[in-house]
Design a protein around this motif. Structure first.
Motif, short mmCIF file in Angstrom:
data_model
loop_
_atom_site.label_atom_id
_atom_site.label_comp_id
_atom_site.label_asym_id
_atom_site.label_seq_id
_atom_site.Cartn_x
_atom_site.Cartn_y
_atom_site.Cartn_z
N ILE A 10 34.77 43.22 29.85
CA ILE A 10 33.96 43.94 30.86
C ILE A 10 34.32 45.42 30.76
CG2 ILE A 10 33.36 44.16 33.31
CD1 ILE A 10 35.24 41.16 32.68
N THR A 11 33.30 46.24 30.55
CA THR A 11 33.56 47.69 30.52
C THR A 11 33.44 48.24 31.94
OG1 THR A 11 31.25 48.30 30.11
CG2 THR A 11 32.62 47.85 28.17
N GLY A 12 34.28 49.24 32.23
CA GLY A 12 34.21 49.90 33.54
C GLY A 12 34.55 48.96 34.67
N ILE A 21 32.98 41.60 38.73
CA ILE A 21 32.66 40.71 37.60
C ILE A 21 33.96 40.20 36.96
CG2 ILE A 21 31.64 40.62 35.27
CD1 ILE A 21 29.53 42.68 36.33
N ALA A 22 34.91 41.09 36.74
CA ALA A 22 36.18 40.70 36.10
C ALA A 22 36.90 39.65 36.95
CB ALA A 22 37.06 41.93 35.90
N GLU A 23 36.95 39.88 38.25
CA GLU A 23 37.66 38.93 39.12
C GLU A 23 36.93 37.59 39.22
OE1 GLU A 23 39.55 40.11 42.63
OE2 GLU A 23 39.92 42.16 41.94
N SER A 24 35.58 37.65 39.23
CA SER A 24 34.82 36.39 39.33
C SER A 24 35.05 35.51 38.10
CB SER A 24 33.33 36.68 39.47
OG SER A 24 33.09 37.51 40.56
N PHE A 25 35.05 36.13 36.93
CA PHE A 25 35.30 35.34 35.70
C PHE A 25 36.73 34.79 35.70
CE2 PHE A 25 31.51 37.36 33.67
CZ PHE A 25 30.94 36.21 33.13
N ALA A 26 37.68 35.63 36.10
CA ALA A 26 39.08 35.19 36.10
C ALA A 26 39.27 34.01 37.06
CB ALA A 26 39.99 36.35 36.49
N VAL A 32 40.43 37.73 30.50
CA VAL A 32 39.62 38.91 30.77
C VAL A 32 40.18 40.14 30.05
CG1 VAL A 32 39.07 40.52 32.63
CG2 VAL A 32 38.78 38.08 33.01
N ALA A 33 39.30 40.89 29.41
CA ALA A 33 39.69 42.20 28.85
C ALA A 33 38.81 43.25 29.50
CB ALA A 33 39.49 42.20 27.33
N GLN A 52 47.10 37.18 39.91
CA GLN A 52 46.36 36.52 40.99
C GLN A 52 45.66 35.24 40.54
OE1 GLN A 52 43.96 39.22 43.23
NE2 GLN A 52 43.16 37.64 44.56
N TYR A 53 45.12 35.24 39.31
CA TYR A 53 44.28 34.09 38.92
C TYR A 53 44.91 33.21 37.83
CZ TYR A 53 40.89 36.75 41.60
OH TYR A 53 40.26 37.43 42.61
N GLY A 54 46.10 33.59 37.37
CA GLY A 54 46.80 32.76 36.37
C GLY A 54 46.08 32.69 35.04
N VAL A 55 45.44 33.79 34.65
CA VAL A 55 44.78 33.85 33.34
C VAL A 55 45.43 34.97 32.52
CG1 VAL A 55 42.55 33.03 34.24
CG2 VAL A 55 43.02 35.49 34.17
#
Ligand SMILES: NC(=O)c1ccc[n+]([C@@H]2O[C@H](COP(=O)([O-])OP(=O)(O)OC[C@H]3O[C@@H](n4cnc5c(N)ncnc54)[C@H](OP(=O)(O)O)[C@@H]3O)[C@@H](O)[C@H]2O)c1
Length: 247
Positions: A10-12, A21-26, A32-33, A52-55
């Motif tokens: 995810i950029t930005g 978006i990053a947190e929802s996927f995690a 996540v990158a 927080q999400y263990g990923v």
């Protein structure tokens, strides 16, 4: 939706829609990158998300406008995670002015950040997706790219360009099981609209059939749908997330 073992770029993602978006996927198990302009900030957010999400999460300061900076970022991600499944082109800026007052620097800054950047990321990522015969790319365009907006000719042109780019790449790589779609958010509550005068915003809200601004999560849920197996036969489309503002 289960994104366990998927790698999402995810950029930005330091704030606003990208962060959501990053947190929802995690939350759904994806590694996540993410990037932002600030290396320390990007790394701190990646660390927070991992805890927080263990990923697994990787963050880096990247100038999305510069091809070399982007291709190095993508290479780092592949070194770290071995693959990239999903790319979300989210980083973007506005530099608003009526055409007569819009200078060349503000035109170029917006086109380079919002549009040239997706050439940089997509070109760097696609070869890795081709190797795996799998890829989901989602571009964060805007309602303004579909309907235009006074004072935003640079921004609107960049966002319309993202749509045309998406459709072209969808035609190029559909047969390789790579889908590319755009979402067109309306007015979403983030830093980006914070600077808009209250009167202007109130007038916009009055023209939204759902009579409210959107939240970053409204956008991230749609992005996740387009990245999911449920959307595996959807490509080259633009999904509006705008409470009915543009229809
Ligand atoms: N908010 C809305 O109403 C709305 C509506 C339609 C579409 N959109 C689109 O949605 C996307 C996200 O918007 P937002 O409202 O969440 O914006 P935002 O809160 O202003 O966040 C923008 C993000 O882009 C990053 N960024 C900007 N320039 C960059 C560069 N040169 N290199 C790397 N990263 C860069 C920022 O990083 P730093 O923190 O380091 O600056 C930040 O993470 C944008 O593409 C925007 O056009 C937003």
């Amino acid at each position: 939706m289960n994104f366990k073992d998927k790698t999402v770029v995810i950029t930005g993602a330091s704030r606003g829609i990208g962060r959501s978006i990053a947190e929802s996927f995690a939350k759904e198990g994806a590694n996540v990158a993410l990037c932002s302009t600030n290396d320390a900030k990007a790394k701190a957010i990646a660390k927070e998300i991992a805890t927080q999400y263990g990923v697994q999460a990787f963050g880096k300061g990247v100038d999305i406008r510069a091809f070399d900076s982007v291709s190095e970022f993508i290479k780092d991600i592949v070194d770290e995670f071995g693959k990239i499944d999903i790319l979300v082109n989210n980083a973007g800026i506005t530099k608003d002015n009526l055409l007569l007052r819009l200078d060349e620097t503000d035109w170029n800054d917006v086109i380079e950040t919002n549009l040239n950047s997706i050439f940089n990321t997509t070109k760097s990522v696609i070869k890795f997706m081709l190797k795996k015969k799998y890829g989901r790319i989602i571009n964060i365009s805007s309602v303004v790219g579909l309907m235009g907006n006074p004072g935003q000719s640079n921004y609107a042109a960049s966002k319309a360009g993202m749509v045309a780019f998406s459709k072209s790449i969808a035609r190029e790589y559909g047969k390789k099981n790579i889908t590319i779609n755009a979402v067109a958010p309306g007015f979403i509550q983030t830093d980006m609209i914070e600077t808009l005068p209250k009167e202007y915003l109130d007038n916009i809200i009055d023209n939204i059939p759902m009579v409210r601004l959107g939240m970053p999560e409204d956008v991230s849920r749609a992005v996740m749908f387009l990245a999911s197996d449920d959307a595996s036969y959807i490509t080259g489309q633009v999904l509006s997330i705008d409470g009915g503002l543009y229809m």
